[in-house]
Structures are given as structure tokens and as C-alpha cells.
Scaffold this active site. Structure first.
Site, PDB file in Angstrom:
ATOM      1  N   HIS A   1       8.084  24.335  72.093  1.00  0.00           N
ATOM      2  CA  HIS A   1       8.921  23.180  71.748  1.00  0.00           C
ATOM      3  C   HIS A   1       8.010  22.066  71.236  1.00  0.00           C
ATOM      4  O   HIS A   1       6.817  22.041  71.522  1.00  0.00           O
ATOM      5  CB  HIS A   1       9.769  22.735  72.946  1.00  0.00           C
ATOM      6  CG  HIS A   1      10.972  23.604  73.137  1.00  0.00           C
ATOM      7  ND1 HIS A   1      12.190  23.312  72.594  1.00  0.00           N
ATOM      8  CD2 HIS A   1      11.121  24.790  73.776  1.00  0.00           C
ATOM      9  CE1 HIS A   1      13.066  24.261  72.900  1.00  0.00           C
ATOM     10  NE2 HIS A   1      12.438  25.191  73.622  1.00  0.00           N
TER      11      HIS A   1
ATOM     12  N   ASP B   1      19.036  28.978  70.889  1.00  0.00           N
ATOM     13  CA  ASP B   1      18.407  27.769  71.427  1.00  0.00           C
ATOM     14  C   ASP B   1      18.848  26.539  70.636  1.00  0.00           C
ATOM     15  O   ASP B   1      19.000  25.448  71.199  1.00  0.00           O
ATOM     16  CB  ASP B   1      16.877  27.897  71.408  1.00  0.00           C
ATOM     17  CG  ASP B   1      16.229  27.229  72.615  1.00  0.00           C
ATOM     18  OD1 ASP B   1      16.964  26.814  73.537  1.00  0.00           O
ATOM     19  OD2 ASP B   1      14.993  27.109  72.644  1.00  0.00           O
TER      20      ASP B   1
ATOM     21  N   HIS C   1      21.997  24.429  71.782  1.00  0.00           N
ATOM     22  CA  HIS C   1      21.927  23.274  72.699  1.00  0.00           C
ATOM     23  C   HIS C   1      22.164  21.954  71.971  1.00  0.00           C
ATOM     24  O   HIS C   1      22.770  21.030  72.519  1.00  0.00           O
ATOM     25  CB  HIS C   1      20.524  23.185  73.331  1.00  0.00           C
ATOM     26  CG  HIS C   1      20.291  24.140  74.452  1.00  0.00           C
ATOM     27  ND1 HIS C   1      20.960  24.080  75.649  1.00  0.00           N
ATOM     28  CD2 HIS C   1      19.429  25.187  74.574  1.00  0.00           C
ATOM     29  CE1 HIS C   1      20.531  25.034  76.459  1.00  0.00           C
ATOM     30  NE2 HIS C   1      19.604  25.732  75.826  1.00  0.00           N
TER      31      HIS C   1
END
Lengths: 340, 340
Positions: free
Chosen positions: A203, A21, A24
Site C-alpha cells: 500500500h 481491494d 473498499h
């Protein structure tokens, strides 16, 4: 701490997608030496699972989404080589990845495989969960953009994932939209509906990733995702070393050596990223609007192109409930906002 | 949000010490134009109180603690000029500041004056709270390093502050040590003991500043401190624009225009700081150990000098319960650690 003993003796399994992740945030451009260095440090700290790959998972490297520097094979080989205790994780979203990608990854030594789908589409995982189980890897089923479904829907979808073979199921707060109470309600509903470990992936758009992860654990989640320094798109993920420190102080056991984890986080900051994620104004609005964090760059581009405020564009996209894969809509919505 | 309506209709007053507590992060070197630009933007957003000064408050600029670029007078004049609606706040810790400093600040237009003391020393505020009241400014009494006292002690100390004239009282999590449950217990105890608004001021060492501030509001606090982008020493403060967005989504009313607040936060990031605060490994350990954030630089220096791990030094200082003003102890403890 006298007033924080809820967790005493309970075990929390930390799943670390720093190298997937987090990818990104650097447009999938990590090199093999970077992957190896971080994976070795995470392994030394006792991370249960170290996940690696293109940010969008196996098979996703493409002109449209962004080409990774390394092939899936090269990334897996680099991390596999560095791990002695940690299990190797991969992530795959049907549509971007295929059964052939899964077979390749498991052959290369992937131990834990996440099959990820939009929060209402658990049924499309059947074939892929089956492949993972047949090949003997651990199969997880996870629901993306989960704030778009109700607690009951999520519980039902997670139930379906377990029927299709998932050995752990859960939800991603892909937009960074949740408050702790939102997380608690959803995890409780899921935990009541399934007999396998429940996963939460947060997040930090609203500055609540650590608090949301704690709320998830208190509501019954057993597997929590977190990345070193929060490495990830936009406002970033739940900060791994902070979460572990807080969980241990609350009496939960993670099996992770905090001192070595701090070393891994320092390596991540020095070697993987330009700077750790920050909650800037755009990421905050993106979270409030419930828009996928990965949309930040195209939204900023479209807003600049049309001469509109990106805040307005995020809010309009949030109202339309856009999801990953609908990047093409961004330009259309921007144009309409300009005309309006 | 259906499950987050606890706050509907309740008002929360946001107190913004970006230009005072944030000042620590740039060694008190902000220029008048920087102060004016941020203050004007905060004023336009409707911030109720904008605080300015040397990081340690009125009268603190000195060789030992660090000289500010501007005098207290120059800082106050710059911000006073920029404010049309927001009230002007100042901070003073007896010992660093004097009654003369207070008179000067109030003459220059300070509306809200914080008298700050170590968490068990409320009695030393008598003279200064009296001066503030006599001159007609609003007097707040706040307790620093409050994790070092029990909820009952804090309630008693806050009661004493109100007897001595404080019109609002509360606690600073100076070390960034609290979990939300710690904050709730303490704010509840204080709110039950006093009839004036209760203040909470958080730091983000454990990634929980926003969650702790919400816990404070839910436990009865009415005045919450927060800074743009979390500008502050070490891991920084509660991030202002994030807190306001979350409070408003939960149904609380802050009276602040979020769009204009985002603009103010962008100005803060561009004009005031090199980069927004990050929770690095040292700040995390500092919070876990309950050591004052302002100790970060001297701790790193002493650890390097003695060739020891700063993590060990923080933990040792935490065990000794050092407080601001005891910087001299850092070298001694470092030396003993090296010998051990």
C-alpha cells in the site's frame, strides 16, 4: 538501462485485485457492467489473475463491514464472463467467509483462491486451504498486517501455510507501513523458508508502494499485487501500470502488454472511481502509525465526534497495535484521548 | 525501525518549491493571498527554504510560456512578508531570466537563488552565478533534464558550476525518468567531484519520487526538493510531507515539525490546487520516454489535432531527446507520425 539489469529474464507474476481491494474505496458498490468492463480490459492486456469481490472478501458483505451492491455470485459471474485468458481470483478471510463460500466461488469458476489471516494466525487456514486444494483451485495463503511480526515469525508462519497446502504464500503491507529495507528483509526470510512462490502486496501510504514492490522482487518475491491507478482504500495500493512499466524497464518480464494495460487503467479511472487515491495527511499518518487503512473512515468519524485531532487518534491506535475487526476500540480510544 | 538506521544524526535540508514548480500545475495563476497562506504555513513548520515564482522562474512570464497572474515582484513581496524563519528562494533559467531579474529578486529579499540550465550547459551560468554571489545571496547551480547526461558528465558539469561560484549543485529529474539506482550512481559521482552540498529534485512519473530522493540522500545528497502533496506539472514532484515523514523515520533530521507540515500540506491541497497530482497514463509514458513533464499539454493538443495516440508521440519525442524550449518540434513530430 545499463545499471538496472538485475531482473533480465526473470518472470514476475502480477496479481490484480483492482476489483476486490479497490472495492473498499467505493464501499463495495461496483455494478456488474463496471466489473465486466474493467475485467475485459485487464484480460486483453494479459493480466495473469483478476481478483474480484467485496473488499473484505467472500462472505464479508454485511451491515457491520458494509453491504456490497452485488452478491458474491453476481460479482464472480460478471467477471468470469469477461475473462478469456486471465485466471479468476477470489479472496477469503476465515471468520468473514466460510467453506461454503469457497465451494460456491470455485464452482462459479474461481481459479486462484487467497486465504488471508492476521500475520500470526496461519494455523486457522487449515480447513479452508484444504477445501481449495480438494476442489482443484490454486491455493494461496497470505498474512495481513505483516509489519506486526518479525521476519523470522513471518517465515515460520509462511512455512506453516505451505504445510497446510498453500501453493504460494506471502505478506500484505495492510497498513502501508514498510520501507523498502523492511520488505527486503522479510521477503528474503520467507523465500529462504519455503519452496513455493512468494507474494507481496503493498500500500502507498508512505509513497513507497512501487519501490517496496521492486524491493520484494529483488529479494525473491515472484507474485506481486497491484491495482489500476492504485485503486484502493486510503492512499491506495501499488499502482499496477506504473509497476509493470518499471519492472519491464528493469528487465523483468511480466507478459503484460503495457499499451493495453494503460487502456485498462484509463477505464478503471473513468469507470470505477471518483478520483484516483491520494496520500492525504490522514493516510500518511495512518501508514506511519501502522494502522489498517480500512480504519480511515471510522477514525475520522470518531475524531470529529470527540473533537480531537485524527492524527492523535491514529497514533494512539498504532501504539495499541489494533487490527482489522477491532473497529469497536476506535471509539473507546477516542474517548480516552479526549479525557486525557 | 531497526533495519533503517543509515541516516541517524545526518541532516537533510529540504528545499520547498511548492509555490514555484507547483505553479506549472495551475498555469502560474496563484494569487497573493494563496502564496501568503501557504508560505506562512510552511514557515511555521520550519521549512528551511520556500521558493516562489513563475513555474519557469524569474522573467519567464510571457505569452509563449504562459503569463503569470502576478509579477515576479508581487510574488516575492507576498512570500517575503509571510516568512519569519524560512529563507526565500527563487529560480532562474538564463534565457528566460536576466541579471536584472536577479538583482530585482535579491533586492526584494531572495536569500537562495537557483540558476538552472540544461544538463550539459553549466558554462552559461558564469555571469548569473557571479551576480548572485556579488549581491550576497546563496547561489545554487542545478542541471535540468539530467537523465540525458552520464554520471561522469554530470559530475564534470557540477564541478564547473562550483568553479563558477555555485555554493550548492545538483540535478533535476525533470522528466521523472530515474530509477533509484540511476539516482544513486549520479549523486555518488557528483558528491565525489565537489565539496559543496549536492541537490536532488525528483518527479513522480514512475511512482518513485520518494524512493529516488531517499536513494539520493543515501548516496550523499544533502539538499532535497519536494512540494506539498507533490504539487507540480503532470505526475507532480516528490511529495514533501511524505518525504519528511520517511526521512525522519529512517533517522535523518530535517528540523521540520511534521504536524505543522501536515497542516501546510492540507492548506496547499485546499487553497492551491484543484486536486493533487495523479500518475495518469500520459504522465507515466512521458516519464518512461524521458520527456520534459511540461510538454504534456502541447503533446495532448498535437496528438488530438493529428488524430494520433499521444503515447506514440511521447515515445517519438523521447527518441529525439527533445528538451524544454523545443516545443515547436512537437507539431512537426506529430505530423510525421501521422504520415508514417
Amino acid at each position: 538501462m545499463d545499471e538496472a539489469t538485475q531482473g533480465r529474464t526473470a518472470r514476475v507474476l502480477i496479481h490484480d485485485p483492482t476489483l476486490r481491494d479497490g472495492h473498499h474505496a467505493v464501499r463495495h458498490q461496483l455494478e456488474a457492467a463496471q466489473l465486466r468492463d474493467y475485467a475485459a480490459a485487464a484480460d486483453a492486456a494479459g493480466l495473469p489473475v483478476v481478483e474480484v469481490g467485496h473488499g473484505n472478501g467472500l462472505g464479508a458483505s454485511s451491515l457491520q463491514i458494509g453491504r456490497a451492491r452485488l452478491s458474491d455470485t453476481a460479482m464472480l459471474a460478471a467477471v468470469r464472463e469477461a475473462l478469456t485468458r486471465s485466471r479468476l481470483g477470489v479472496f477469503m478471510a476465515p471468520g468473514w467467509g466460510t467453506a461454503a463460500d469457497l465451494r460456491g466461488a470455485i464452482t462459479l469458476g474461481a481459479d486462484v483462491v487467497r486465504i488471508a489471516v492476521h500475520c500470526t494466525e496461519a494455523d486457522v487456514t487449515e480447513r479452508h486451504l484444504g477445501v481449495v486444494r480438494d476442489l482443484g483451485a490454486e491455493a494461496h495463503g497470505v498474512l495481513l498486517m505483516s509489519h506486526m511480526a518479525s521476519p523470522d515469525q513471518l517465515a515460520e508462519q509462511c512455512g506453516l501455510l505451505t504445510e497446510l497446502g498453500a501453493q504460494a504464500v506471502g505478506i500484505f503491507d495492510s497498513a502501508g507501513y514498510y520501507l523498502p529495507s523492511d520488505v527486503a528483509t522479510r521477503i528474503e526470510a520467507i523465500a529462504a523458508a519455503v519452496d513455493v512462490p512468494v507474494i507481496f502486496h503493498g500500500h502507498n501510504n508512505l509513497g513507497l508502494a512501487v519501490a517496496n514492490s521492486i524491493a520484494a522482487v529483488q529479494a525473491g518475491a515472484q507474485i506481486i499485487d497491484a491495482t489500476a491507478r492504485g485503486f484502493g482504500a486510503g492512499a491506495g495500493n501499488t499502482q499496477l501500470e506504473v509497476l509493470v512499466a518499471v519492472l519491464e524497464r528493469m528487465g523483468y518480464s511480466t507478459g503484460i502488454d503495457l499499451r493495453r494495460l494503460l487502456n485498462a487503467a484509463d477505464i478503471a479511472e473513468e469507470r470505477l472511481m471518483k478520483a484516483p487515491p491520494v496520500i492525504d495527511s490522514v493516510s500518511l499518518v495512518s501508514g506511519l502509525a501502522g494502522v489498517f487503512s480500512g480504519f480511515k473512515k471510522p477514525v475520522l468519524d470518531a475524531a470529529r465526534c470527540e473533537g480531537i485531532d485524527p492524527v492523535d487518534l491514529f497514533l494512539a491506535l498504532g501504539e495499541r497495535q489494533v487490527v482489522a475487526g477491532q473497529e469497536d476500540l476506535i471509539g473507546d480510544v477516542a474517548q480516552k484521548l479526549k479525557e486525557a
